[in-house]
Design an enzyme around this catalytic site. Structure first.
Site, PDB file in Angstrom:
ATOM      1  CB  CYS A 180      -0.884   0.021   1.225  1.00 32.15           C
ATOM      2  SG  CYS A 180      -1.869  -1.288   1.252  1.00 32.15           S
TER       3      CYS A 180
ATOM      4  CB  CYS B 157      -1.985   8.871   6.062  1.00 27.76           C
ATOM      5  SG  CYS B 157      -1.353   8.213   4.480  1.00 27.76           S
TER       6      CYS B 157
END
Ligand code: PLP
Ligand code: PLP
Lengths: 146, 393, 393, 146
Positions: free
Chosen positions: A35, A104
């Site tokens: 990712c 995030c």
């Protein structure tokens, strides 16, 4: 790089609390390099408080800034208080994140939660906020692959 | 702070001569080339002169040039227009696994229209095997599109060899030469293709000035409908300044190609040598020799491209990456993955694309700052600490 | 020789302020808006600022603006993209008989894809009847496209009234406002449309800078495939200077709209009055009142448009015509024919489209030369001599 | 207007022999306003020669220039010589015509031929070149409508 807020840039350029804690009381790892983001959080607990928090982060500017911000936000807090830190609180403290970087901020809060869980399991303590608020982690880990 | 721009693949400054050539067409000579009066004449003459120059750069003839607004548009026009024009003859097309999104996703759109698409794999250097293309041609294959040079790793594909294999076979052969045209010899006859995309902003020309070269006699449906500009193949008021700029860029590229290639290859090779020798766990991506003169591309292990770019930017250095985080679609470059590079390693991809404004000093500056940046990010990378721990046993 | 440019519908000179706004983006700030470094930032900021300005001009919001390279492209994107996105719901579309070729021929392409197209007729002034549109809506009608103002005769269509009739009905409503935007009030909310095309080169902006406004939430398929620019709805490297120029043009148009309209309407009306009073067998085309401020359009009997243009040009005057000979396709304007004007009369069509550079003196000059030109051509016209003989009995 | 050669422009700006001949020996009309071009040629014949040629033309620059050029080319010639003038000869004398204006050069030659035929019919003469070379005129008249 105005895609990021000034606050994000500050934390990215000078991230706080970077590092490992060799004799950590809890370790939490999340994300995977597929990712593009991966975080490992280390915590030191004393009197139910986060005496120290460190991390190592592989990832984009946002991932690094989020790690730094999370560590700042929870250091010195009780475990219960730390567990109350949500991704959106992190994003808010960072004065916003670009849409495609929201994940995030999830990662940061989750990595910390994982470290606290790791501590709880090792020490066989039951912290209420920990299990209640468990998020479907797999979904997040695969967000990058959509 | 020193400024070093090494993202010429992303955008290039106009050369002053090109700028000067364009300026009059912004206001003085502002006419519409289709207009039947003196104002139109000046604009029309300029467009036709640019057409000659672009044709000359690639060894085609002027009436085979169709101006478009971008390389993306030229590719869409070619892939969709050529395939759709031949849909009655067959519905199979062949492209490589490393095409630009404008080719790749045009092919995917054709899939939805009932076309079958074969993706030709590449080797570790990103090179397509002409045999592989040949063996995938079927009786219903109507279009083959293989890029001339890759815009992420600079690998040059063996287009002429592929064309030779296709000879006498049915399919129309298109090549996306957006990254190569103006930067290396590109000649439609030598390449043996039927259609070729190019874009001026890849060789110091303006954004908005690009073209599709389409061999005389090859049928193609237009992408857009409208008036009779570009022979009805690409309607819409001509963007005269951009076309003039493209023409001038073609003229200069043709004039200076050898010296440009020589200068850039030298700079590129010293950057490549420096990076590989000074940075551990780094690798060159793309072909070591069959590559664009200006392209120095790497994977730097254990760290992520966006973070590298941001730190480089803080040192005044501009570059690009094919990492998932830099893509906004959050996917690592399909080009790197097709070359067999792992997702993890692809995250640390970097492209330094050089330009005529770069100097040996710029190279040295990058070679001073890049290792620091890499080191700093590795120091905070959990992947790197794992690796170190594993090494220690 | 005096020079009088009255073909602003064909092309406009950049206003100096717009030119100045664009220049830095040719070289200094040359970055790619998608790039992750300071060079990209400057370009990205400029593009986003332009997006705000364009949105503001038409009362939309910035994220609803999709930049394109021409009005033609905006129309193609809208017509094809909106219809194709809804093909499963129905395959009927409604357009007027006087649309620009980019709408008209896009609809014809859709016909080949299985769509049915209803063409709404116009009256002698070129006006669409809202009732007529309403009565042609069917349960499978997915798209209605009626232009805001006609680019050949300047007639303004009752878009808001049509929108009111369509309300609650299924179809998406698009309007081609390429000729109107920047030249008269255009507000997407007042108009009540879902999509609107506009082009900067119709209001003193650069060629290459145009846009489609698409209401939030309305689904549309892209025309081109490629990268993620414009949210994937219109990929390809952004033409930053053209976009900046469009943005500046929008800003100036918004600021100066009233004064521009006033000046131009006055000039236009004295030209119309002069032509009709000084030239026998001349008629105004389009609506006498509901017309673009800068459009003075006529049919001048017994003579042919290209010849008129050439003689006007010899006097330094630029204008346009919708005659068969000026069209290259050798067909008289479909707009004039749809308005019930005969082929013969349509051959003598003339459009004088005024601009901010025109003066009352320019009008007088045209009113001096045009009658001479017309007279000269009539003297050699067999149609005119026939007419005269018939008159004499 | 560089779409046209200088020669075309000269003839357009100053067309020769414009007008009608009231007592013409032959009249030929071709084209129609739908197509945007129409020409009427008038001829005066003396001793089998075109003593005078005039025309009226409705049409584009090319149509006017072609009319003028045809009149120049055939004036003073014998009927047989005049009939030998082909559209491509007209175009060549005009230093070329844009592709989409070729049909204008056809019209010029045809209008003249029609005038000569009209003269021949009225005077019951048989001119060999006249019937041999007859072109499928309808096709041409409708070329504009494709
Ligand atoms: C090989 C290749 N093809 C096509 C394109 C598309 O060009 P643009 O984004 O200018 O339309 C690029 C862009 O860099 C490219 O490298
Ligand atoms: C109403 C209208 N729509 C669309 C267009 C197409 O514009 P372009 O040729 O700049 O693409 C025009 C051009 O004048 C127009 O008047």
């Amino acid at each position: 790089m105005p895609v990021y807020s000034e606050k994000v840039m500050q934390h990215f350029m000078n991230p706080h609390n970077v590092g490992e804690i060799p004799d950590a009381d809890g370790v939490g790892e999340i994300g995977n390099p597929v990712c593009g983001d991966m975080m490992t959080f280390y915590i030191k607990v004393k009197d139910n408080k986060l005496e120290d928090v460190k991390y190592k982060t592989f990832g984009c500017g946002a991932a690094i800034a989020v790690s730094s911000m999370v560590s700042d936000m929870v250091k010195g807090k009780t475990l219960e208080e730390a567990l109350e830190v949500t991704p959106s609180m992190v994003a808010k403290e960072l004065e916003g994140l670009p849409k495609n970087k929201f994940h995030c901020s999830n990662l940061g809060a989750q990595a910390l939660r994982k470290a606290i869980r790791n501590y709880a399991i090792k020490n066989k303590i039951d912290i209420p906020g920990l299990t209640d608020k468990e998020e479907p982690e797999e979904e997040d880990e695969h967000a990058c692959e959509t | 702070m020193r400024k070093v721009y090494m993202d010429h693949a992303g955008a290039m400054p106009l050369l002053p001569e090109i700028r000067e050539a364009m300026l009059p067409y912004l206001d003085e000579i502002f006419g519409n080339p289709q207009s039947l009066h003196s104002w139109g004449d000046g604009a029309r003459d300029a467009v036709e002169e640019a057409r000659e120059r672009v044709a000359s750069l690639i060894g085609g003839s002027a009436e085979e040039i169709i101006f478009t607004a971008s390389g993306t548009e030229a590719n869409n026009l070619a892939i969709k227009g050529l395939a759709r024009a031949k849909a009655e003859k067959g519905k199979h097309i062949v492209i490589s696994a490393v095409e630009h999104f404008s080719v790749m996703n045009s092919a995917r759109t054709l899939q939805k229209e009932g076309f079958e698409v074969t993706f030709i794999p590449v080797n570790g250097f990103g090179v397509v095997d002409p045999d592989e293309v040949f063996h995938n041609i079927r009786s219903d294959t109507v279009l083959v599109s293989i890029m001339h040079a890759n815009g992420e790793v600079g690998t040059i594909e063996p287009i002429a060899e592929i064309a030779k294999r296709l000879l006498g076979n049915g399919p129309v052969f298109h090549t996306d030469a957006v990254a190569s045209t103006g930067n290396m010899p590109v000649d439609v006859k030598t390449l043996g293709v039927h259609a070729l995309s190019l874009a001026g902003n890849q060789f110091y020309g303006p954004k908005g000035g690009a073209a599709l070269w389409l061999k005389r006699g090859v049928r193609m449906l237009p992408l857009m409908d409208g008036g009779i500009q570009e022979g009805g193949r690409r309607p819409g008021t001509e963007d005269v300044p951009a076309i003039v700029g493209l023409g001038k860029a073609a003229e200069l590229a043709q004039r200076d190609l050898n010296i440009r290639m020589q200068t850039l290859t030298q700079l590129r090779d010293s950057l490549i040598k420096g990076v590989l020798s000074q940075i551990e766990h780094s690798m060159l991506t793309g072909h070591p020799v069959q590559r664009l003169p200006a392209y120095a591309s790497f994977c730097l292990n254990f760290i992520e491209g966006e973070a590298i770019l941001m730190l480089l930017n803080s040192h005044g250095i501009a570059a690009a990456s094919g990492s998932a985080c830099t893509s906004r679609a959050l996917k690592a470059s399909h080009v790197l993955l097709a070359m067999g590079i792992s997702h993890e390693v692809a995250q640390g991809s970097m492209l330094f694309s050089l330009g005529l404004d770069n100097t040996e000093d710029d190279i040295n500056y990058v070679l001073e700052k890049l290792p620091q940046v890499v080191d700093r990010l590795r120091q905070m990378s959990p992947l790197y600490s794992k690796y170190i721990k594993e090494q220690r046993g």
